[in-house]
Design a protein around this motif. Sequence first.
Motif, PDB file in Angstrom:
ATOM      1  N   GLY A 157       0.787  -1.227   0.000  1.00 16.36           N
ATOM      2  CA  GLY A 157       0.000   0.000   0.000  1.00 16.36           C
ATOM      3  C   GLY A 157       0.819   1.276   0.000  1.00 16.36           C
ATOM      4  O   GLY A 157       0.261   2.369   0.083  1.00 16.36           O
ATOM      5  N   SER A 158       2.151   1.190  -0.131  1.00 20.02           N
ATOM      6  CA  SER A 158       3.007   2.383  -0.112  1.00 20.02           C
ATOM      7  C   SER A 158       2.866   3.152  -1.422  1.00 20.02           C
ATOM      8  O   SER A 158       3.272   2.678  -2.484  1.00 20.02           O
ATOM      9  CB  SER A 158       4.476   1.983   0.085  1.00 20.02           C
ATOM     10  OG  SER A 158       5.327   3.091  -0.139  1.00 20.02           O
ATOM     11  N   GLU A 170      -8.800   1.438  -3.593  1.00 17.92           N
ATOM     12  CA  GLU A 170      -8.556   1.943  -2.239  1.00 17.92           C
ATOM     13  C   GLU A 170      -7.247   1.379  -1.705  1.00 17.92           C
ATOM     14  O   GLU A 170      -7.187   0.213  -1.310  1.00 17.92           O
ATOM     15  CB  GLU A 170      -9.710   1.564  -1.307  1.00 17.92           C
ATOM     16  CG  GLU A 170     -11.053   2.121  -1.754  1.00 17.92           C
ATOM     17  CD  GLU A 170     -12.168   1.788  -0.785  1.00 17.92           C
ATOM     18  OE1 GLU A 170     -11.887   1.678   0.422  1.00 17.92           O
ATOM     19  OE2 GLU A 170     -13.305   1.624  -1.240  1.00 17.92           O
ATOM     20  N   PRO A 171      -6.177   2.195  -1.676  1.00 16.68           N
ATOM     21  CA  PRO A 171      -4.862   1.718  -1.223  1.00 16.68           C
ATOM     22  C   PRO A 171      -4.879   1.163   0.188  1.00 16.68           C
ATOM     23  O   PRO A 171      -4.168   0.225   0.495  1.00 16.68           O
ATOM     24  CB  PRO A 171      -3.989   2.989  -1.306  1.00 16.68           C
ATOM     25  CG  PRO A 171      -4.689   3.847  -2.303  1.00 16.68           C
ATOM     26  CD  PRO A 171      -6.145   3.581  -2.112  1.00 16.68           C
ATOM     27  N   GLY A 172      -5.693   1.746   1.082  1.00 15.91           N
ATOM     28  CA  GLY A 172      -5.733   1.298   2.477  1.00 15.91           C
ATOM     29  C   GLY A 172      -6.118  -0.158   2.608  1.00 15.91           C
ATOM     30  O   GLY A 172      -5.504  -0.933   3.352  1.00 15.91           O
ATOM     31  N   LYS A 173      -7.150  -0.601   1.867  1.00 22.77           N
ATOM     32  CA  LYS A 173      -7.587  -1.982   1.948  1.00 22.77           C
ATOM     33  C   LYS A 173      -6.534  -2.916   1.393  1.00 22.77           C
ATOM     34  O   LYS A 173      -6.298  -4.003   1.932  1.00 22.77           O
ATOM     35  CB  LYS A 173      -8.895  -2.140   1.173  1.00 22.77           C
ATOM     36  CG  LYS A 173     -10.082  -1.432   1.809  1.00 22.77           C
ATOM     37  CD  LYS A 173     -11.358  -1.714   1.050  1.00 22.77           C
ATOM     38  CE  LYS A 173     -12.549  -1.032   1.714  1.00 22.77           C
ATOM     39  NZ  LYS A 173     -13.808  -1.285   0.980  1.00 22.77           N
ATOM     40  N   LEU A 174      -5.882  -2.501   0.319  1.00 25.80           N
ATOM     41  CA  LEU A 174      -4.860  -3.346  -0.291  1.00 25.80           C
ATOM     42  C   LEU A 174      -3.624  -3.446   0.597  1.00 25.80           C
ATOM     43  O   LEU A 174      -2.921  -4.440   0.622  1.00 25.80           O
ATOM     44  CB  LEU A 174      -4.482  -2.813  -1.671  1.00 25.80           C
ATOM     45  CG  LEU A 174      -5.598  -2.922  -2.697  1.00 25.80           C
ATOM     46  CD1 LEU A 174      -5.298  -2.095  -3.923  1.00 25.80           C
ATOM     47  CD2 LEU A 174      -5.814  -4.372  -3.088  1.00 25.80           C
ATOM     48  N   ALA A 175      -3.364  -2.362   1.368  1.00 22.00           N
ATOM     49  CA  ALA A 175      -2.221  -2.377   2.289  1.00 22.00           C
ATOM     50  C   ALA A 175      -2.435  -3.435   3.360  1.00 22.00           C
ATOM     51  O   ALA A 175      -1.522  -4.156   3.750  1.00 22.00           O
ATOM     52  CB  ALA A 175      -2.037  -0.999   2.922  1.00 22.00           C
ATOM     53  N   LYS A 176      -3.697  -3.545   3.857  1.00 24.76           N
ATOM     54  CA  LYS A 176      -3.995  -4.554   4.878  1.00 24.76           C
ATOM     55  C   LYS A 176      -3.841  -5.963   4.334  1.00 24.76           C
ATOM     56  O   LYS A 176      -3.308  -6.851   4.979  1.00 24.76           O
ATOM     57  CB  LYS A 176      -5.427  -4.357   5.386  1.00 24.76           C
ATOM     58  CG  LYS A 176      -5.612  -3.042   6.155  1.00 24.76           C
ATOM     59  CD  LYS A 176      -7.055  -2.879   6.582  1.00 24.76           C
ATOM     60  CE  LYS A 176      -7.247  -1.557   7.322  1.00 24.76           C
ATOM     61  NZ  LYS A 176      -8.654  -1.336   7.710  1.00 24.76           N
TER      62      LYS A 176
END
Length: 239
Positions: A204-205, A230-236
Amino acid sequence: MANILVVDDEMGIRELLSEILGDEGHAIQLAENAQQARDARAVGAPDLVLLDIWMPDTDGVTLLKEWQRDGLLTMPVIMMSGHATIDTAVEATRIGALNFLEKPIALQKLLKAVQQGLSRAQESVRAPAIMPRPMMAAQVEETAIGASAMFAAQPQPAGIPSRMGGVPNGEGHGYTLSFDLPLREARDAFERMYFEHHLGREGGSMTRVAEKTGLERTHLYRKLKQLGVEPGKLAKKGG
């Protein structure tokens, strides 16, 4: 983390700066005119102010003069404008502005100016150390994405064959590339898969994804919002 006040009458500029600086770990406060900026300053001095020059009620230079006159110019202020002359920039600097950014603001210049402003604040107030902000690679055209516009990505459960005319992506991500979709849908689907792949791979960076894909991060933010990624969900998921 620093508290940064963004003052600009254009909603798009406020949202974009908020996303970029928020991703850098800062707390962002927004004001759409000089009065809202006055109210925010009355509550307490932010660590840094990004101040637009041309605003409908009171222009940024006049507000800067007010803060200087009233002894409220105790924080670094970076002026922004897409129409200001050299004389205006010089006047703002003479009054007390730390820097001047011309719109459209290049991401590297923005992050460098913010870093310099926060460093200046640390020197005078002994604020906690702020980690240096990563610098971005130069903007590169999206030739790879444009060349791949005929492909599409559609999630497929394991064990289900791809559609007729499709080409498996070969990396086991559960996607199928198809030639059956209209060009625009195919392009959007491929780009969505492309960015989700890199975001998941980089945890997610946004900084590393921008470097990997060859895009300036300002453009990357807009592209992800357009595609609904959505980067946040992919970061998780990546973590």
